[in-house]
Design an enzyme around this catalytic site. Structure first.
Site, PDB file in Angstrom:
ATOM      1  N   LYS A   1       2.073   4.568   1.893  1.00 24.61           N
ATOM      2  CA  LYS A   1       2.075   5.237   3.043  1.00 24.61           C
ATOM      3  C   LYS A   1       1.525   6.683   3.010  1.00 24.61           C
ATOM      4  CE  LYS A   1       4.275   5.045   7.392  1.00 24.61           C
ATOM      5  NZ  LYS A   1       3.960   6.274   7.954  1.00 24.61           N
TER       6      LYS A   1
ATOM      7  N   LYS B   1       2.365  -5.257   4.175  1.00 27.02           N
ATOM      8  CA  LYS B   1       1.343  -5.925   5.359  1.00 27.02           C
ATOM      9  C   LYS B   1       1.165  -7.413   4.798  1.00 27.02           C
ATOM     10  CE  LYS B   1      -1.291  -1.975   6.313  1.00 27.02           C
ATOM     11  NZ  LYS B   1      -2.554  -1.109   6.097  1.00 27.02           N
TER      12      LYS B   1
ATOM     13  N   GLU C   1       0.876  -1.304   0.089  1.00 26.21           N
ATOM     14  CA  GLU C   1       0.059   0.092  -0.005  1.00 26.21           C
ATOM     15  C   GLU C   1       0.721   1.195   0.110  1.00 26.21           C
ATOM     16  OE1 GLU C   1      -2.365  -0.213   3.535  1.00 26.21           O
ATOM     17  OE2 GLU C   1      -3.710  -1.587   2.726  1.00 26.21           O
TER      18      GLU C   1
ATOM     19  N   CYS D   1      12.397  49.423  -4.091  1.00 19.83           N
ATOM     20  CA  CYS D   1      12.270  48.311  -4.919  1.00 19.83           C
ATOM     21  C   CYS D   1      13.616  47.900  -5.619  1.00 19.83           C
ATOM     22  CB  CYS D   1      11.582  48.404  -6.452  1.00 19.83           C
ATOM     23  SG  CYS D   1      11.556  47.248  -7.638  1.00 19.83           S
TER      24      CYS D   1
HETATM   25  S1  IVH Z   1      -1.748   0.769   8.795  1.00 25.72           S
HETATM   26  C1  IVH Z   1      -0.652  -1.335  12.578  1.00 25.72           C
HETATM   27  N1  IVH Z   1      -1.595   1.524   6.491  1.00 25.72           N
HETATM   28  O1  IVH Z   1       1.270   5.169   9.349  1.00 25.72           O
HETATM   29  C2  IVH Z   1      -0.961  -0.659  11.546  1.00 25.72           C
HETATM   30  N2  IVH Z   1      -0.980   2.954   8.113  1.00 25.72           N
HETATM   31  O2  IVH Z   1       3.212   4.447  11.501  1.00 25.72           O
HETATM   32  C3  IVH Z   1      -0.891   0.896  11.609  1.00 25.72           C
HETATM   33  N3  IVH Z   1      -0.299   5.249   7.478  1.00 25.72           N
HETATM   34  O3  IVH Z   1      -0.786   6.033  12.016  1.00 25.72           O
HETATM   35  C4  IVH Z   1      -1.732   1.623  10.525  1.00 25.72           C
HETATM   36  N4  IVH Z   1      -0.512   4.990   5.185  1.00 25.72           N
HETATM   37  O4  IVH Z   1      -1.235   7.495  10.041  1.00 25.72           O
HETATM   38  C5  IVH Z   1      -1.457   1.989   7.563  1.00 25.72           C
HETATM   39  N5  IVH Z   1      -1.545   2.313   4.105  1.00 25.72           N
HETATM   40  C6  IVH Z   1      -1.487   2.522   5.457  1.00 25.72           C
HETATM   41  C7  IVH Z   1      -0.797   3.746   5.919  1.00 25.72           C
HETATM   42  C8  IVH Z   1      -0.507   4.095   7.235  1.00 25.72           C
HETATM   43  C9  IVH Z   1      -0.215   5.837   6.442  1.00 25.72           C
HETATM   44  C10 IVH Z   1       0.097   5.975   8.756  1.00 25.72           C
HETATM   45  C11 IVH Z   1      -0.952   5.947   9.759  1.00 25.72           C
HETATM   46  C12 IVH Z   1      -0.515   5.225  10.804  1.00 25.72           C
HETATM   47  C13 IVH Z   1       1.096   5.336  10.700  1.00 25.72           C
HETATM   48  C14 IVH Z   1       1.786   4.156  11.354  1.00 25.72           C
END
Ligand code: IVH
Length: 678
Positions: A119, A299, A117, A417
């Site tokens: 981030k 994941k 995914e 200026c």
């Molecule tokens: S999963 C245990 N998926 O990253 C799983 N988090 O460090 C935690 N985040 O607080 C969340 N994109 O704000 C997940 N595709 C994604 C994400 C994501 C951004 C951020 C989210 C979370 C932080 C975790």
């Protein structure tokens, strides 16, 4: 009678709610709108009015609840049912291979898959539904408990306020709240006009927005959401609706089916080769994504396997974040110089010791304005942190004070200026200083660059360096000269950097720009405070430059969404002799100074300036068609009857509006009367 009206209203309300929800989903989730803004606004207004007249019909999940004006006093605390954890980070593919090794060790012979995914660089949100209705939205907080920001989250139109699925009654959705890069830039531009407070990046803007206590203000900020987690407490285990309970990918698919926005980039892969490919592909498109990401998340797909892998301290062992290389660098400010923009704005710029950052060498960064400069106390010879996010221009985020040389002095605001040495002026309510000389060479150059850019006249091939050259050769001094370049074809061909073909391409692009619509031409004129959107609004309202030239400041100010600052600036511009002359010349050159025929308001004196309300079911016209006719003839359509209403166009089975119009003495029109007016 009253009873019949209530049941009629009930039907209408449910019809409107359904249509608006459907439109929201198509617009905000699928990004494929199928109705125009006007129709949408009309439906919304009608619904609001009905709910006002019949308060019992207003449901908690009504689309109108998204812009509730109720201020959130302090944020209540929400305890998360399942803690909101964080991800462990990795910065190299080797670290990812080690992560994979640990998983292999625990899962032994079992086969497994990964979901890759993006981030998202926003903030995590937990949203809970009970009996299918959105009841709470909370920030992550410390992971155990967060802030209740339900009212603010309800303003996000891509998040369903209710879900109609008997298998999903009580459930929780988690995901990321963020703001698109483009919107972030726009918000900062607006901030700059207002009070000079500038957000460092889109993430901070989203975080700041979520904490605003006035939901109405939040509603005006374009927040987005991507869901990446689903936990369902309802639905029978034996039904066919349990796939989402077995794997991450299946729950993402289910989220999509339920109407939540999910990222299309999410991908199921079989091994680390697949992970590597995903990371590389995303890195390539990263800067062109509409939103900021700071990495990817990997994941384990199967929930059974996730359970088996468990957690280490506060992070799951079944997931890891891979962060792309930092987009921050430290460097030294050698000098602070001043840039003069097309409307004379003086912008301080940091001339940096060149550093390599996210794919390019950076040697300059904007310091925005003198307020910012003072607030961050940025000085020449300071060592600073610079940051680059996506396609955003690099900026100085902080000063490393320990490295400040002895004897350093704050930067002085200039009195004149730097280019033409004219006086500077500073409007009281603004943070900017302006060069007052319209003919300042820096302003001329800035205006020409603005004029030709893609969103304005879109003259391909005429960029900064060519403009410099043409100014130097004295071929162009103002916009009109661009359209006379064709008379200099031979001279152009004789220039070193040109061949015959490239000259002809350029001349063609210039001719072609004469097809640009009026609103783009208006934007291209570079009037202070008139951006693309404002230009569109003005073009649509006034229809032609002649109408704008003769409009009073009050008239401009009275246009919906146009404020006093814009009105003043536009009025000033259209009353300056020099500008009028240029417009006349551009008109002669063949630029469009009128909106297209089919967009035109054909003023009809029976309609001009009059307010209409529509009610009941019309036989010959669809509501939106009737509205369009009224607006194109110069009238206004309103959702509710008041003293200001001039006409009520009443179809069959008209209800409360008709009653009200009668009591207020508003003229009531049948469809035949309406046709006569046309
Ligand atoms: S999963 C245990 N998926 O990253 C799983 N988090 O460090 C935690 N985040 O607080 C969340 N994109 O704000 C997940 N595709 C994604 C994400 C994501 C951004 C951020 C989210 C979370 C932080 C975790």
């Amino acid at each position: 009678m009253a009873k019949a009206t209530l049941s009629e209203a009930r039907n209408k309300v449910s019809e409107l709610v359904k249509k608006i929800r459907d439109a929201d989903h198509k617009y905000y989730v699928l990004a494929e709108p199928d109705i125009d803004d006007l129709t949408y606004d009309m439906m919304m207004k009608e619904l609001e009015q009905l709910e006002k007249n019949f308060p019992t019909l207003k449901k908690q999940d009504s689309p109108t609840a998204r812009v509730s004006g109720e201020p959130t006093k302090a944020f209540k605390t929400v305890y998360h049912k399942v803690p909101m954890l964080s991800l462990s980070n990795s910065y190299s593919f080797d670290e990812l291979l080690e992560f994979d090794k640990r998983i292999k060790n625990i899962l032994e012979e079992e086969k497994y898959q990964y979901v890759c995914e993006l981030k998202f660089d926003g903030l995590a949100m937990s949203i809970t539904y009970q009996n299918g209705e959105l009841v709470t939205a909370a920030t992550r907080g410390d992971g155990e408990k967060g802030d209740d920001v339900t009212n603010n989250i309800k303003t996000i139109r891509s998040i369903p306020l209710s879900v109609k699925d008997k298998n999903f009654q009580n459930f929780e959705v988690r995901g990321e709240i963020f703001i698109n890069k483009k919107d972030f830039i726009k918000i900062n531009e607006e901030q700059e006009l207002k009070d000079g407070k500038i957000f460092a990046n889109a993430r901070n803007t989203a975080a700041g927005t979520i904490k605003i206590k006035d939901s109405e203000k939040v509603a005006s900020r374009p927040l987005n959401f991507f869901a990446y987690y689903l936990r369902n407490e309802s639905g029978s285990e034996t039904s066919s609706h349990t796939d989402h309970k077995t794997s991450h990918k299946a729950s993402i698919d289910e989220l999509k089916k339920l109407g939540f926005p999910v990222s299309e980039k999410t991908k199921l892969v079989n091994d680390m080769n697949g992970v590597k490919k995903f990371i590389d592909e995303i890195e390539k498109v990263r800067d062109s994504l509409p939103y900021d990401i700071d990495g990817v998340v990997v994941k384990i797909n199967s929930y059974k396997q996730q359970d088996k892998l468990g957690f280490v301290s506060k992070s799951p062992r079944w997931a890891i974040a891979y962060k792309y290389k930092s987009k921050e660098q430290t460097t030294k400010i050698n000098r602070i110089t001043l840039q003069v923009g097309r409307v004379g704005t003086i912008t301080p710029v940091a001339e940096l010791e060149p550093v390599f950052l996210a794919g390019s060498t950076i040697s300059r960064a904007t310091l925005h304005n003198f307020d910012e400069l003072k607030r961050k106390d940025i000085r020449e010879n300071d060592t600073v942190v610079i940051e680059k996010g996506g396609d955003v221009i690099p900026k100085v985020t902080k000063v490393i004070l320990e490295k400040r040389p002895a004897g350093s002095k704050p930067f002085k605001i200039p009195a004149k200026c730097p280019v033409c040495h004219s006086e500077l002026s500073k409007p009281e309510e603004e943070v900017n200083y302006y060069c007052v000389n319209n003919l300042c060479p820096a302003q001329i150059k800035g205006r020409l660059e603005h004029f030709v850019q893609r969103d304005a006249m879109d003259i391909e091939g005429l960029g900064e360096s060519l403009i410099d050259l043409f100014i130097e050769k004295e071929y162009i001094h103002n916009y009109t000269d661009i359209f006379d370049l064709k008379y200099k074809r031979n001279e152009l061909i004789s220039l070193d950097r040109f061949g015959e073909k490239s000259v002809d391409n350029l001349l063609f692009a210039i001719e072609n720009s004469k097809n640009r619509p009026f609103d783009k031409v208006l934007f291209a004129l570079g009037i202070r405070h008139i951006g693309e959107r404002t230009a569109k609004i003005l073009a649509k309202h006034f229809g032609s430059v002649d109408n704008l030239l003769s409009a009073s400041q009050e008239e401009i100010n009275s246009v919906h969404e146009i404020g006093p600052k814009i009105a003043e600036s536009a009025h000033e511009f259209f009353n300056e002799k020099h500008n009028i002359k240029i417009i006349e010349k551009l008109k002669k050159a063949g630029l469009k100074f009128e909106i297209a025929e089919d967009e035109k308001v054909k003023l009809n004196e029976n309609f001009a300036g009059k307010t209409f309300v529509l009610t009941g079911s019309l036989e010959k016209y669809k509501r939106e068609d009737a509205s369009e006719i009224i607006e194109k003839a110069g009238g206004k359509v309103s959702g509710s009857v008041s003293k200001k209403t001039d006409y009520l166009l009443a179809g069959a089975e008209a209800g409360s509006k008709l009653e009200k119009a009668k009591t207020l003495g508003v003229k009531i029109l049948t469809e035949e009367d309406f046709e006569k007016l046309i």
